[in-house]
Design a protein around this motif. Structure first.
Motif, PDB file in Angstrom:
ATOM      1  N   UNK A 126       0.852  -1.203   0.000  1.00 36.79           N
ATOM      2  CA  UNK A 126       0.000   0.000   0.000  1.00 36.79           C
ATOM      3  C   UNK A 126       0.884   1.248   0.000  1.00 36.79           C
ATOM      4  N   UNK A 127       0.579   2.222  -0.860  1.00 35.67           N
ATOM      5  CA  UNK A 127       1.388   3.449  -0.889  1.00 35.67           C
ATOM      6  C   UNK A 127       1.252   4.238   0.410  1.00 35.67           C
ATOM      7  N   UNK A 128       2.266   4.999   0.708  1.00 36.59           N
ATOM      8  CA  UNK A 128       2.261   5.844   1.902  1.00 36.59           C
ATOM      9  C   UNK A 128       1.821   7.252   1.505  1.00 36.59           C
ATOM     10  N   UNK A 129       0.818   7.754   2.198  1.00 39.05           N
ATOM     11  CA  UNK A 129       0.274   9.079   1.879  1.00 39.05           C
ATOM     12  C   UNK A 129       0.390   9.973   3.106  1.00 39.05           C
ATOM     13  N   UNK A 130       0.931  11.174   2.889  1.00 39.65           N
ATOM     14  CA  UNK A 130       1.110  12.143   3.974  1.00 39.65           C
ATOM     15  C   UNK A 130       0.535  13.483   3.527  1.00 39.65           C
ATOM     16  N   UNK A 131      -0.241  14.117   4.396  1.00 33.64           N
ATOM     17  CA  UNK A 131      -0.806  15.438   4.094  1.00 33.64           C
ATOM     18  C   UNK A 131      -0.009  16.507   4.821  1.00 33.64           C
TER      19      UNK A 131
ATOM     20  N   UNK B 102       2.391  11.304  -2.006  1.00 38.31           N
ATOM     21  CA  UNK B 102       2.188   9.854  -2.064  1.00 38.31           C
ATOM     22  C   UNK B 102       3.478   9.210  -2.560  1.00 38.31           C
ATOM     23  N   UNK B 103       3.840   8.078  -1.965  1.00 34.26           N
ATOM     24  CA  UNK B 103       5.063   7.380  -2.347  1.00 34.26           C
ATOM     25  C   UNK B 103       4.851   5.873  -2.235  1.00 34.26           C
ATOM     26  N   UNK B 104       5.677   5.126  -2.998  1.00 39.22           N
ATOM     27  CA  UNK B 104       5.553   3.671  -3.001  1.00 39.22           C
ATOM     28  C   UNK B 104       6.860   3.050  -3.472  1.00 39.22           C
ATOM     29  N   UNK B 105       7.069   1.777  -3.077  1.00 36.37           N
ATOM     30  CA  UNK B 105       8.230   1.003  -3.512  1.00 36.37           C
ATOM     31  C   UNK B 105       7.758  -0.330  -4.068  1.00 36.37           C
ATOM     32  N   UNK B 106       8.462  -0.822  -5.063  1.00 35.66           N
ATOM     33  CA  UNK B 106       8.131  -2.126  -5.619  1.00 35.66           C
ATOM     34  C   UNK B 106       9.424  -2.801  -6.056  1.00 35.66           C
ATOM     35  N   UNK B 107       9.503  -4.114  -5.831  1.00 38.51           N
ATOM     36  CA  UNK B 107      10.657  -4.903  -6.267  1.00 38.51           C
ATOM     37  C   UNK B 107      10.281  -5.623  -7.557  1.00 38.51           C
TER      38      UNK B 107
END
Length: 363
Positions: A196-201, A209-214
């Motif tokens: 799940x992406x990380x969302x910060x206001x 919004x940020x995300x990582x994938x291998x």
């Protein structure tokens, strides 16, 4: 005759009734045609989407077109106090009772008023501008409502890192409103499985919004990070292409990492064994030290007991010698007394014959 009069009376009444019906019908048709001929205010059927910081036009026009220069035009937001955004009256824009958050940011297209175009231009859109707007012309009592949605977007930024499990892609996109969604796509446009992406206001109300994938080589060489917001119908995406030899480098790195892991594993095992041996020897030494201390205590106790017994034996001997000495003294005393007594008796026996002779002589 009476029947003839009755017939004429009924005919006259019917004529009057017909005339009244015709009159009312004509009036109704006239009013209907008048209403149909009056212009209507027309607004957009769908919400208007504005991007933060940009200028936007809220469409509103009279149809059929008619000159609106001399009309009063009111733009308002019913949910605000004061509610007026812009008011056009007597050929000028009025600033009285205007909501302060819209100061110097609203205007009409004056050169289009004579064509019935009363659209509002809103400059430098803010997040707080989102809401429902009312376009109203009091003189013809016509109104329409326009929904304004405000959004903010930015293109995602991609990063790439090496990892023993594969290639790690990182995606971050700042300055979104409302809260967006983030997806990863492979070369064929299929969704990649990612956490799940990380969302910060932030304090400015915008989202990051940020995300990582291998990813692995089997997924292809092209990957896309897509960020979208359905309410404002905005999508931004960034694509990255990874060379095939980069995955080869990862494989080589995997082997190297595996060797390093083995060496590190052996080192850890050796350290654990050494530590265990050290602890074992330390405990053994501690146990031996305690044993020696206990034996020393026992030896000291035995020595003390022996000395005590020797002292007690000496004391008993002294007491015995003293007792024997007292006994000897008592015997000596008794013997002395007996000898003295004996001597006395012997002396008395020696004196008895002399006394007898003296008695005889006296006689």
């Amino acid at each position: 005759m009476s029947h003839l009069k009755d017939g004429l009376s009924i005919k006259s009444q019917f004529s009057v009734f017909t005339a009244l019906v015709f009159h009312h019908t004509a009036v109704f048709l006239f009013l209907t045609s008048s209403c149909e001929g009056q212009s209507q205010l027309i607004g957009p059927p769908q919400p208007i989407v504005a991007i933060l910081g940009e200028d936007i036009i809220l469409p509103c026009h009279l149809e059929p077109a008619m000159d609106a220069v001399a009309m009063t035009v009111e733009w308002a937001r019913p949910d605000l106090k004061p509610k007026f955004i812009y008011v056009w009256r007597d050929g000028v824009g009025l600033l009285v009772d205007q909501n302060p958050s819209y100061k110097d940011r609203t205007s009409l297209f004056i050169n289009k008023l004579n064509h019935g175009d009363v659209s509002l231009k809103l400059s430098e859109v803010k997040l707080s501008d989102e809401g429902r707007y009312r376009c109203f012309i009091p003189s013809i009592r016509r109104e329409t409502f326009i929904q304004l949605n405000v959004g903010s977007v930015s293109s995602p930024v991609l990063g790439i890192n090496k990892d023993p499990s594969g290639v790690v892609l990182e995606c971050e996109s700042k300055g979104w409103y409302p809260e967006p969604e983030l997806f990863w796509l492979d070369a064929e446009g299929k969704l990649l499985s990612a956490g799940a992406p990380e969302t910060v206001r932030g304090p400015d109300g915008l989202y990051t919004v940020s995300s990582r994938v291998t990813v692995e080589k089997s997924h292809g060489n092209s990957f896309t990070c897509r960020v979208q917001q359905s309410k404002i119908q905005q999508t931004r995406e960034t694509q990255i292409h990874i060379q095939g030899d980069f995955f080869m480098d990862i494989t080589t790195a995997d082997c190297s990492c595996s060797t390093e892991h083995i060496v590190i594993g052996f080192a850890v095992v050796f350290l654990c064994i050494s530590f265990a041996f050290f602890v074992y020897k330390w405990r053994q030494n501690k146990i031996e030290t305690k044993t020696q201390e206990r034996e020393g205590e026992k030896t000291e106790s035995v020595r003390n007991n022996v000395e005590l017994e020797v002292l007690m034996e000496g004391e008993r001997n002294r007491e015995q010698v003293s007792a024997e000495s007292d006994t000897t003294k008592n015997l000596d005393t008794k013997n002395a007394k007996l000898e003295k007594q004996q001597k006395k008796e012997n002396k008395e026996k020696q004196m008895e014959p002399g006394e007898t002779n003296r008695d005889t002589n006296d006689s």
